[in-house]
Design a protein around this motif. Structure first.
Motif, short mmCIF file in Angstrom:
data_model
loop_
_atom_site.label_atom_id
_atom_site.label_comp_id
_atom_site.label_asym_id
_atom_site.label_seq_id
_atom_site.Cartn_x
_atom_site.Cartn_y
_atom_site.Cartn_z
N GLU A 111 48.32 33.59 47.28
CA GLU A 111 48.76 33.19 48.62
C GLU A 111 47.68 32.45 49.40
O GLU A 111 47.94 31.98 50.51
CB GLU A 111 49.18 34.45 49.41
CG GLU A 111 50.51 35.03 48.94
CD GLU A 111 50.67 36.49 49.37
OE1 GLU A 111 49.98 36.91 50.33
OE2 GLU A 111 51.49 37.18 48.75
N LEU A 112 46.48 32.39 48.86
CA LEU A 112 45.41 31.67 49.57
C LEU A 112 45.75 30.19 49.69
O LEU A 112 46.41 29.63 48.81
CB LEU A 112 44.08 31.81 48.80
CG LEU A 112 43.41 33.17 48.85
CD1 LEU A 112 42.23 33.19 47.88
CD2 LEU A 112 42.94 33.49 50.27
N ARG A 113 45.29 29.57 50.76
CA ARG A 113 45.51 28.14 50.91
C ARG A 113 44.69 27.35 49.89
O ARG A 113 45.12 26.33 49.38
CB ARG A 113 45.14 27.69 52.33
CG ARG A 113 46.21 28.06 53.36
CD ARG A 113 46.04 27.28 54.65
NE ARG A 113 44.87 27.71 55.41
CZ ARG A 113 44.90 28.66 56.35
NH1 ARG A 113 46.03 29.29 56.65
NH2 ARG A 113 43.82 28.99 57.00
N GLY A 114 43.49 27.85 49.58
CA GLY A 114 42.63 27.16 48.62
C GLY A 114 43.09 27.42 47.19
O GLY A 114 43.82 28.37 46.91
N PRO A 115 42.64 26.57 46.25
CA PRO A 115 43.07 26.71 44.85
C PRO A 115 42.34 27.83 44.11
O PRO A 115 41.27 28.27 44.52
CB PRO A 115 42.72 25.35 44.24
CG PRO A 115 41.58 24.85 45.06
CD PRO A 115 41.77 25.39 46.46
N VAL A 116 42.97 28.24 43.02
CA VAL A 116 42.36 29.20 42.09
C VAL A 116 42.03 28.46 40.80
O VAL A 116 42.92 27.87 40.18
CB VAL A 116 43.30 30.38 41.81
CG1 VAL A 116 42.70 31.29 40.73
CG2 VAL A 116 43.59 31.17 43.09
N LEU A 117 40.76 28.49 40.44
CA LEU A 117 40.28 27.81 39.23
C LEU A 117 39.82 28.88 38.24
O LEU A 117 39.17 29.84 38.63
CB LEU A 117 39.13 26.87 39.61
CG LEU A 117 38.37 26.17 38.48
CD1 LEU A 117 37.85 24.82 38.99
CD2 LEU A 117 37.20 27.00 37.97
N ALA A 118 40.17 28.69 36.98
CA ALA A 118 39.68 29.61 35.94
C ALA A 118 38.91 28.84 34.90
O ALA A 118 39.38 27.78 34.44
CB ALA A 118 40.85 30.36 35.29
N VAL A 119 37.73 29.35 34.55
CA VAL A 119 36.95 28.72 33.48
C VAL A 119 37.25 29.49 32.19
O VAL A 119 37.11 30.72 32.14
CB VAL A 119 35.44 28.76 33.78
CG1 VAL A 119 34.65 28.12 32.64
CG2 VAL A 119 35.13 28.07 35.11
N CYS A 120 37.62 28.75 31.17
CA CYS A 120 38.05 29.38 29.91
C CYS A 120 36.85 29.96 29.14
O CYS A 120 35.86 29.25 28.90
CB CYS A 120 38.75 28.35 29.03
SG CYS A 120 39.40 29.09 27.53
N PRO A 121 36.92 31.24 28.75
CA PRO A 121 35.80 31.85 28.01
C PRO A 121 35.85 31.56 26.52
O PRO A 121 34.91 31.90 25.80
CB PRO A 121 36.00 33.35 28.27
CG PRO A 121 37.48 33.50 28.41
CD PRO A 121 37.98 32.22 29.06
#
Lengths: 320, 320
Positions: free
Chosen positions: B222-232
């Motif tokens: 729900e955050l306005r900012g994005p969610v980034l995931a770095v792949c392990p």
């Protein structure tokens, strides 16, 4: 001395008691020495359960104690303490690295549900100690020092405040509910000990918690064998620790007679033989008036031979 | 990149996550980096409360971690461990002396009633770490590894059994009752973070406990900012740890696509940007099909510059 099946129960606090225990261990056959250790100065520190008197006796009997320092281990290192200091953590209780291993192992095992009795026996085994060492109880008893700075947990008084506060008395939290350790009870009930030796430990904070626990002193008084106490006050001074300072603050005579009177008043009929140093020989007649036999001998234990000699002397008195 | 008031919330496990956190700490202004640390592999050992992921992040950010070893402190000594070994105590979890000081201090403070959040912030301060580090929760959550050797506490699987058992799944004891750490909740509720970076930590045992806790992933979505995931997973292998082995045993494709699919399935709509290594560039199109933007860059962090470069790259994606 009676046959080699003679068995002795010693009551011990820390350093002074441990010295006589070492002498007794040297001169008695293996397994003939049973030691009840005070646990009322046990405490929790940094999450660890620390049992100073048990450890002092164990380390002394194992030959690994730091004798000059009077506590802890010989050749100890201080890596963890240095790191705690750099974290600005509490370091008033000086924990050496090898000593810490004992506390960690014990704390982990207690958390896993083991009794302090079992752990003490196991630690003795791992350290190669053949004497049977028991905590006075598997229940928690905690000495509270009533002082001019208020009520202090024992180690706060003893280590953190270096015995500087004036004491007005002591109480033992948890004592009323605590049970005397089961093997000690069984030894007494079965008349399996030939006699009792109260080591030259602090009468107020090392010996009193054991004696006052769960009818202990009455149980000891009912034994067929005699109860002998070695006086921790010599020439009006304590060999080590705050016993003399405490007596003065409690308005007791700071003499061997003062100690004998204390035992006679609080535990009437318990002490059969009271052992004092040559330097206190003139007090013998007054102590005898309290109904105790008096043995005058050399009670200051500096060398290993001193410890063995005093142990032999005590055994001679007890076993006849 | 947006102005210096940009604030980032990173979710981190141990080593891999800590590397990216160090890069982020290097390139962000002080106090702009908030880190939520997994605590589901915390455990009790020898009476101590040990928080491996918090400590790995703290030690890494403080510049005192042992990078070659991947855990613990640089220049560590092992006096206590040697003494534990001589007591035949459990030594499968290797506790260094300075590391022990951290655990002792924390355990003592927890016993005194302090929260893990407070202690983590205080430990960061004492170690000179300026990033804000939070445990994911002040409540206890414990990973249980369901394996062909039965259910194992995480550290027993991870350290004692060296990840050898085949895993069939994981559960997190205490998760249903645990609350997300209050500062993390406040940061999200107040839209005080410009974006979220899921570090290249183990998706199953490091990231999942955080995301599944107390509606955390829905809050992040729900955050306005994005969610980034770095792949392990890089080139079908985990840089460190058992993530790839776990994926194989869970019958998931051991690829960056497999990781993206896992996130998309379990946390639909959460991950906006998925960061993969150049070596996995051919998977970008398939990952985009899952509704994620894909950033292809160098994700293997060996040098300090590698960490800073990946951090810069991630911030560029998140902050635009």
């Amino acid at each position: 001395m009676r046959g080699t099946d003679a068995s002795i129960l010693a009551l011990s606090g820390g350093v002074g008691g441990a010295k006589l225990c070492l002498g007794l261990a040297d001169v008695l056959p293996p397994a003939a020495l049973h030691i009840a250790s005070n646990t009322a100065d046990d405490f929790e520190h940094l999450g660890l359960t620390i049992c100073p008197d048990i450890d002092t006796v164990l380390y002394t009997l194992a030959g690994v104690s730091n004798q000059r320092q009077g506590w802890g281990l010989e050749g100890e290192s201080w890596q963890v303490l240095a790191a705690l200091e750099s974290l600005s953590a509490d370091t008033w209780f000086r924990l050496g690295d090898r000593d810490l291993a004992t506390h960690l192992w014990r704390t982990g095992q207690l958390a896993a549900g083991c009794s302090l009795s079992t752990l003490t026996a196991e630690l003795a085994r791992r350290l190669g100690v053949t004497a049977r060492l028991y905590p006075m109880s598997d229940d928690r008893v905690s000495t509270v020092v009533h002082s001019d700075e208020g009520d202090l947990p024992f180690q706060h008084y003893f280590v953190r405040r270096q015995c500087q506060p004036r004491v007005g008395g002591f109480s033992f939290a948890g004592l009323a509910e605590a049970r005397l350790q089961a093997d000690i009870v069984a030894l007494c009930r079965q008349q399996a000990v030939s006699g009792v030796i109260i080591c030259p430990s602090n009468p107020f904070v090392s010996v009193a918690p054991i004696l006052q626990l769960d009818g202990c002193w009455q149980l000891l008084r009912e034994l067929r064998g005699p109860v002998l106490a070695v006086c921790p006050i010599v020439g009006g001074r304590a060999i080590k620790g705050p016993a003399a300072k405490m007596m003065a603050e409690l308005a007791l005579p700071v003499t061997a007679l003062g100690v004998a009177e204390y035992y006679a008043r609080h535990y009437p009929g318990l002490v059969d033989i009271f052992v004092i140093d040559h330097s206190d020989a003139t007090l013998a007649a007054d102590i005898q008036m309290l109904g105790m036999e008096v043995r005058v001998t050399a009670t200051v234990m500096q060398t290993r031979a001193d410890k063995q000699a005093l142990a032999q002397d005590c055994l001679q008195q007890v076993l006849g």
